[in-house]
Design an enzyme around this catalytic site. Structure first.
Site, PDB file in Angstrom:
ATOM      1  N   ASP A  30       0.865  -1.181   0.000  1.00 34.86           N
ATOM      2  CA  ASP A  30       0.000   0.000   0.000  1.00 34.86           C
ATOM      3  C   ASP A  30       0.901   1.231   0.000  1.00 34.86           C
ATOM      4  OD1 ASP A  30      -2.453   1.352  -0.022  1.00 34.86           O
ATOM      5  OD2 ASP A  30      -2.429   1.620   2.137  1.00 34.86           O
ATOM      6  N   GLU A  32       0.942   5.705   0.878  1.00 30.82           N
ATOM      7  CA  GLU A  32       0.323   6.958   1.286  1.00 30.82           C
ATOM      8  C   GLU A  32       1.020   8.054   0.488  1.00 30.82           C
ATOM      9  OE1 GLU A  32      -2.221   6.632   3.069  1.00 30.82           O
ATOM     10  OE2 GLU A  32      -1.871   4.673   3.999  1.00 30.82           O
ATOM     11  N   ASP A  87      -2.309   3.808  -6.504  1.00 31.64           N
ATOM     12  CA  ASP A  87      -0.993   3.257  -6.175  1.00 31.64           C
ATOM     13  C   ASP A  87      -0.215   2.957  -7.455  1.00 31.64           C
ATOM     14  OD1 ASP A  87      -1.467   3.071  -3.284  1.00 31.64           O
ATOM     15  OD2 ASP A  87      -2.879   1.504  -3.815  1.00 31.64           O
ATOM     16  N   TYR A 153      -2.076   3.570  11.607  1.00 28.60           N
ATOM     17  CA  TYR A 153      -3.057   3.571  10.515  1.00 28.60           C
ATOM     18  C   TYR A 153      -2.448   2.963   9.254  1.00 28.60           C
ATOM     19  CZ  TYR A 153      -5.538   5.634   6.512  1.00 28.60           C
ATOM     20  OH  TYR A 153      -6.180   5.835   5.322  1.00 28.60           O
ATOM     21  N   ASP A 157      -3.261  -0.825   7.143  1.00 29.52           N
ATOM     22  CA  ASP A 157      -3.697  -0.929   5.760  1.00 29.52           C
ATOM     23  C   ASP A 157      -3.115  -2.136   5.035  1.00 29.52           C
ATOM     24  OD1 ASP A 157      -5.512   1.082   5.642  1.00 29.52           O
ATOM     25  OD2 ASP A 157      -4.228   2.533   4.647  1.00 29.52           O
TER      26      ASP A 157
END
Length: 372
Positions: A30, A32, A87, A153, A157
């Protein structure tokens, strides 16, 4: 929930983590990122997990990305992501690659009737009964140091992603759609070709209202804006809004004062770019066909007929209609109908979809084409 993760912020740490992860048959991935005032997304964190180990990789302090590139493109390591379109865009621009092989749990969930676009939080709760906190969704991922809540957080994920994928993979196989899913994942992993700057105008809302030379002016203005947005890494509407370009193209202003009267033109943009806009419009005399117009009443009736074919075939296949065919693909067909062209199967309907759609859609298309 207490989480154990490793925060990786050195080249050496990344190399060791990737050496460990590449041994796994599958890893969770993942990212961010921040994309508030830039054309391209800026990576803020990369999350990786496999076999109980979770890594948070800091893109702001590492400069040797070869180990991550090798991991993301290793043919023996499946990369599992959720709702991965953004992504993939990030990896393509930042690292110039597409993770492969890959699997998207959101698409897998749609194939097994868990909703068309389930969020990660709802999917984890549905499959595992676990609650995932989404309180940091709007965080600034470029600030340092990251807060403990942000790291928690981010780790969450990926920590449940492999469990979800294993369950979904079995359901896909049980339902008999595993090969269809694999085909779609191969297609999804293909690098996306950026829209040519010269065609950027065709994606603008209300561009269809223009005709003749105004279309040529809009194409030139939109192509200029595309180049500026990419080179300056600014959102297109930060450079100049669609509405402004469309009005300039329509009215063909003769001086800076007239440009300033156009809708939504910012004084700062006028000062910076106004002379360029005038020069572009002055040089744009080409007459071009208009952009595809919205469906007329009669065409909308034809659209419903084609959509019913897709709906019926989706029911035959036991999947949601949006997985079988999307509105975008049906609208492609209308360009052919408007030009009285023979049926051409939309590119995304190759593979397993073609088995359901080719004959049925061709028949309906030809009936519409031959109608008075």
């Amino acid at each position: 929930m207490s989480l154990v993760y490793q925060y990786i912020d050195t080249n050496k740490g990344l190399k060791l983590a990737c050496q460990q992860l590449i041994q796994a048959p599958a890893i969770a991935v993942d990212t961010e990122f921040v994309r508030v005032d830039t054309f391209y997304p800026i990576p803020g964190l990369v999350q990786l997990a496999a076999a109980g180990d979770t890594f948070l990789v800091d893109p702001l302090t590492i400069d040797d990305w070869q180990p991550l590139k090798a991991l993301l493109t290793d043919p023996n390591t499946l990369k599992v992501m959720h709702a991965c379109s953004e992504d993939l865009e990030l990896f393509q621009h930042w690292l110039e690659l597409s993770p492969t092989p890959m699997a998207d749990t959101q698409i897998a969930a749609a194939f097994v009737d868990l909703g068309l676009s389930p969020g990660y939080q709802s999917l984890v709760f549905e499959l595992l009964g676990e609650t995932v906190d989404k309180g940091e969704t709007r965080s600034d991922w470029l600030q340092r140091p990251l807060r403990a809540s942000q790291c928690h957080y981010a780790a969450m994920d990926v920590v449940h992603l492999m469990q979800c994928y294993d369950i979904l993979a079995q359901r896909l196989k049980d339902k008999g759609v595993w090969q269809w899913f694999l085909e779609d994942m191969q297609r999804l992993a293909q690098p996306k070709v950026a829209v040519a700057a010269e065609m950027a105008y065709a994606q603008m809302k209300n561009a269809w209202r223009l005709q003749g030379k105004s279309v040529g002016r809009l194409r030139a203005l939109a192509a200029w804006r595309e180049g500026v947005a990419r080179s300056e890494n600014r959102p297109k509407n930060f450079v100049v809004k669609d509405s402004s370009l469309i009005e300039m193209a329509r009215t063909n202003p003769a001086d800076l004062n007239q440009i300033g009267q156009c809708q939504d033109v910012r004084p700062s943009s006028l000062r910076r770019y106004g002379k360029q806009w005038l020069a572009i419009m002055l040089a744009s005399s080409e007459v071009l066909p208009g952009v595809q117009q919205p469906l007329s009443k009669n065409e909308n009736a034809h659209y419903k007929r084609l959509h019913k074919v897709v709906t019926d075939q989706a029911e035959n296949a036991g999947i949601q209609v949006q997985l079988m065919g999307r509105k975008k693909e049906l609208l492609e067909l209308f360009e052919g109908l408007r030009k009285k062209q023979p049926f051409i199967l939309p590119s995304n309907w190759s593979g397993w979809r073609a088995e359901f759609l080719t004959e049925a859609i061709t028949s309906e298309y030809n009936h519409i084409l031959e109608a008075p």
